[in-house]
Design an enzyme around this catalytic site. Structure first.
Site, mmCIF file in Angstrom:
data_model
loop_
_atom_site.group_PDB
_atom_site.id
_atom_site.type_symbol
_atom_site.label_atom_id
_atom_site.label_comp_id
_atom_site.label_asym_id
_atom_site.label_seq_id
_atom_site.Cartn_x
_atom_site.Cartn_y
_atom_site.Cartn_z
ATOM 1 N N LYS A 14 -50.278 21.214 -3.517
ATOM 2 C CA LYS A 14 -49.933 20.347 -4.652
ATOM 3 C C LYS A 14 -49.614 21.172 -5.899
ATOM 4 O O LYS A 14 -48.607 20.964 -6.565
ATOM 5 C CB LYS A 14 -51.092 19.379 -4.977
ATOM 6 C CG LYS A 14 -51.514 18.498 -3.821
ATOM 7 C CD LYS A 14 -52.613 17.538 -4.221
ATOM 8 C CE LYS A 14 -53.921 18.206 -4.607
ATOM 9 N NZ LYS A 14 -54.584 18.912 -3.479
ATOM 10 N N ARG A 89 -57.717 10.275 -7.994
ATOM 11 C CA ARG A 89 -58.363 10.673 -6.739
ATOM 12 C C ARG A 89 -59.269 9.590 -6.198
ATOM 13 O O ARG A 89 -59.878 9.779 -5.153
ATOM 14 C CB ARG A 89 -59.217 11.907 -7.002
ATOM 15 C CG ARG A 89 -58.635 13.195 -6.468
ATOM 16 C CD ARG A 89 -59.549 14.264 -6.976
ATOM 17 N NE ARG A 89 -59.605 15.414 -6.164
ATOM 18 C CZ ARG A 89 -58.975 16.547 -6.473
ATOM 19 N NH1 ARG A 89 -58.166 16.606 -7.506
ATOM 20 N NH2 ARG A 89 -59.144 17.604 -5.729
ATOM 21 N N ARG A 128 -56.036 32.050 -1.078
ATOM 22 C CA ARG A 128 -55.431 31.769 -2.398
ATOM 23 C C ARG A 128 -55.953 32.732 -3.468
ATOM 24 O O ARG A 128 -57.136 33.039 -3.536
ATOM 25 C CB ARG A 128 -55.750 30.340 -2.818
ATOM 26 C CG ARG A 128 -55.324 30.063 -4.268
ATOM 27 C CD ARG A 128 -55.340 28.615 -4.631
ATOM 28 N NE ARG A 128 -56.541 27.910 -4.240
ATOM 29 C CZ ARG A 128 -56.615 26.592 -4.154
ATOM 30 N NH1 ARG A 128 -55.565 25.845 -4.425
ATOM 31 N NH2 ARG A 128 -57.743 26.011 -3.787
ATOM 32 N N ARG A 160 -60.927 31.313 -6.793
ATOM 33 C CA ARG A 160 -61.722 30.195 -7.306
ATOM 34 C C ARG A 160 -63.098 30.137 -6.652
ATOM 35 O O ARG A 160 -63.243 30.418 -5.464
ATOM 36 C CB ARG A 160 -60.983 28.881 -7.053
ATOM 37 C CG ARG A 160 -60.018 28.540 -8.162
ATOM 38 C CD ARG A 160 -59.087 27.411 -7.827
ATOM 39 N NE ARG A 160 -59.722 26.254 -7.222
ATOM 40 C CZ ARG A 160 -59.051 25.145 -6.904
ATOM 41 N NH1 ARG A 160 -57.752 25.065 -7.136
ATOM 42 N NH2 ARG A 160 -59.670 24.123 -6.352
ATOM 43 N N ARG A 171 -65.168 19.290 0.390
ATOM 44 C CA ARG A 171 -63.965 18.845 -0.340
ATOM 45 C C ARG A 171 -63.084 17.991 0.567
ATOM 46 O O ARG A 171 -62.521 16.988 0.133
ATOM 47 C CB ARG A 171 -63.186 20.059 -0.877
ATOM 48 C CG ARG A 171 -63.875 20.702 -2.081
ATOM 49 C CD ARG A 171 -63.330 22.073 -2.416
ATOM 50 N NE ARG A 171 -61.943 22.067 -2.828
ATOM 51 C CZ ARG A 171 -61.201 23.174 -2.934
ATOM 52 N NH1 ARG A 171 -61.729 24.356 -2.659
ATOM 53 N NH2 ARG A 171 -59.954 23.088 -3.327
HETATM 54 P P1 AP5 Z 1 -52.197 25.112 -3.748
HETATM 55 O O1 AP5 Z 1 -50.824 24.768 -4.205
HETATM 56 O O2 AP5 Z 1 -53.068 25.867 -4.665
HETATM 57 O O3 AP5 Z 1 -52.922 23.797 -3.157
HETATM 58 P P2 AP5 Z 1 -53.493 22.513 -3.901
HETATM 59 O O4 AP5 Z 1 -53.117 21.339 -3.070
HETATM 60 O O5 AP5 Z 1 -53.126 22.496 -5.334
HETATM 61 O O6 AP5 Z 1 -55.031 22.821 -3.675
HETATM 62 P P3 AP5 Z 1 -56.307 22.647 -4.614
HETATM 63 O O7 AP5 Z 1 -57.418 23.333 -3.871
HETATM 64 O O8 AP5 Z 1 -56.035 23.095 -6.013
HETATM 65 O O9 AP5 Z 1 -56.506 21.144 -4.560
HETATM 66 P P4 AP5 Z 1 -57.778 20.389 -4.881
HETATM 67 O O10 AP5 Z 1 -57.252 19.029 -4.999
HETATM 68 O O11 AP5 Z 1 -58.897 20.556 -3.931
HETATM 69 O O12 AP5 Z 1 -58.328 21.133 -6.201
HETATM 70 P P5 AP5 Z 1 -58.359 20.724 -7.723
HETATM 71 O O13 AP5 Z 1 -58.194 21.933 -8.513
HETATM 72 O O14 AP5 Z 1 -57.459 19.568 -7.971
HETATM 73 O O15 AP5 Z 1 -52.033 25.905 -2.357
HETATM 74 C C1 AP5 Z 1 -53.194 26.428 -1.694
HETATM 75 C C2 AP5 Z 1 -52.842 27.793 -1.101
HETATM 76 O O16 AP5 Z 1 -51.883 27.615 -0.055
HETATM 77 C C3 AP5 Z 1 -52.204 28.766 -2.106
HETATM 78 O O17 AP5 Z 1 -52.659 30.058 -1.854
HETATM 79 C C4 AP5 Z 1 -50.701 28.654 -1.816
HETATM 80 O O18 AP5 Z 1 -50.008 29.866 -2.102
HETATM 81 C C5 AP5 Z 1 -50.696 28.364 -0.318
HETATM 82 N N1 AP5 Z 1 -49.572 27.540 0.096
HETATM 83 C C6 AP5 Z 1 -49.031 26.474 -0.566
HETATM 84 N N2 AP5 Z 1 -48.005 25.956 0.142
HETATM 85 C C7 AP5 Z 1 -47.916 26.701 1.280
HETATM 86 C C8 AP5 Z 1 -47.038 26.657 2.421
HETATM 87 N N3 AP5 Z 1 -46.060 25.733 2.522
HETATM 88 N N4 AP5 Z 1 -47.241 27.566 3.398
HETATM 89 C C9 AP5 Z 1 -48.223 28.513 3.295
HETATM 90 N N5 AP5 Z 1 -49.073 28.614 2.240
HETATM 91 C C10 AP5 Z 1 -48.910 27.705 1.243
HETATM 92 O O19 AP5 Z 1 -59.845 20.170 -7.848
HETATM 93 C C11 AP5 Z 1 -60.946 21.031 -7.799
HETATM 94 C C12 AP5 Z 1 -62.228 20.225 -8.055
HETATM 95 O O20 AP5 Z 1 -62.174 19.629 -9.374
HETATM 96 C C13 AP5 Z 1 -62.464 19.036 -7.101
HETATM 97 O O21 AP5 Z 1 -63.126 19.436 -5.923
HETATM 98 C C14 AP5 Z 1 -63.330 18.130 -7.983
HETATM 99 O O22 AP5 Z 1 -64.665 18.581 -8.021
HETATM 100 C C15 AP5 Z 1 -62.721 18.314 -9.362
HETATM 101 N N6 AP5 Z 1 -61.653 17.342 -9.676
HETATM 102 C C16 AP5 Z 1 -60.348 17.631 -9.941
HETATM 103 N N7 AP5 Z 1 -59.656 16.510 -10.185
HETATM 104 C C17 AP5 Z 1 -60.527 15.479 -10.057
HETATM 105 C C18 AP5 Z 1 -60.399 14.073 -10.161
HETATM 106 N N8 AP5 Z 1 -59.230 13.488 -10.428
HETATM 107 N N9 AP5 Z 1 -61.510 13.320 -9.971
HETATM 108 C C19 AP5 Z 1 -62.703 13.883 -9.699
HETATM 109 N N10 AP5 Z 1 -62.901 15.219 -9.565
HETATM 110 C C20 AP5 Z 1 -61.811 16.005 -9.744
#
Ligand code: AP5
Length: 215
Positions: A14, A89, A128, A160, A171
């Protein structure tokens, strides 16, 4: 106006695709994960409270993230559009977003669902690395940085705290229980655009642009 939402499991890509789409559309990426990590780094009360949940791979309480997003979408740079990455979410967050946008006289154009099977997630997340200042997302194998611990301009690369296999599992469980119901919710509104997140980064970007008519 382009108002978009990205949903998908942790590590689906994402953030990576949101950065590319925002560069193309000239709108800001609004990532609740990034906002919560910034608050944690700044040592604010909100950041400390959020960390209790993030460290365990659990969702932060709705009222915390809803307040953050409300403030962010009111900022000047978000007036011509935004890409919401990681919000909403829960159905409760989606309802709050609807109310916010209604008050602003705005609406969502597309909800992109980035689909990646669970078996690919752990490898993506554990490989990552993120640029300390730029926020640029790399993968040690699939999108390698110039060196394992330095980015393009020599910046430090960070891993991270929640990118450990033992935190990835909860997660994924939270995603299935709390976020997956949004797929039906947005599908019923005719807004859902499914994008296959498996494949080379550029292929996924091309599929994404096609899905939202941004070619
Ligand atoms: P990346 O693009 O970083 O993936 P992502 O989907 O953004 O993953 P996140 O881990 O950031 O998502 P998340 O939703 O768990 O975390 P968030 O920060 O929102 O890609 C991942 C890796 O894969 C990278 O190394 C990339 O290079 C690689 N990659 C990408 N595409 C690829 C491809 N096609 N082929 C190969 N490799 C590829 O949330 C973190 C925490 O914050 C949550 O757990 C929660 O505690 C809290 N939080 C955040 N938002 C909320 C909310 N709205 N409500 C409640 N809690 C929340």
């Amino acid at each position: 106006m382009k108002n978009l939402i990205f949903i998908g499991p942790p590590g689906a890509g994402k953030g990576t695709q949101a950065q590319r789409l925002c560069a193309k559309l000239g709108v800001p990426q609004v990532s609740t994960g990034d906002m919560l990590r910034a608050a944690r780094k700044a040592g604010t009360e909100l950041g400390r409270k959020a960390d209790e949940f993030m460290a365990k791979g659990l969702l932060v309480p709705d009222e915390v993230v809803i307040g953050l997003v409300q403030e962010r979408l009111g900022a000047a740079d978000a007036q011509s559009g935004f890409v919401l990455d990681g919000f909403p979410r829960t159905v409760n967050q989606a309802e709050a977003l609807d109310r916010m946008l209604q008050k602003m006289g705005r609406r969502i154009d597309h909800v992109v669902l980035l689909e990646v099977p669970d078996e690919l997630i752990v490898e993506r997340i554990t490989g990552r690395r993120v640029g300390e200042t730029s926020g640029r997302i790399f993968h040690l194998k699939y999108d390698p940085p110039p060196s394992p611990d330095r980015g393009e301009n020599g910046e430090r690369l960070l891993q991270r705290a929640d990118d450990r296999e033992d935190v990835v599992r909860p997660r994924l469980t939270e995603y299935a229980a709390m976020t997956a119901p949004l797929v039906a919710w947005y599908s019923n509104k005719g807004l859902l655009r499914r994008v296959d997140g498996v494949g080379a980064l550029d292929e996924v970007t091309a599929a994404l642009f096609r899905a939202i008519g941004a070619n």
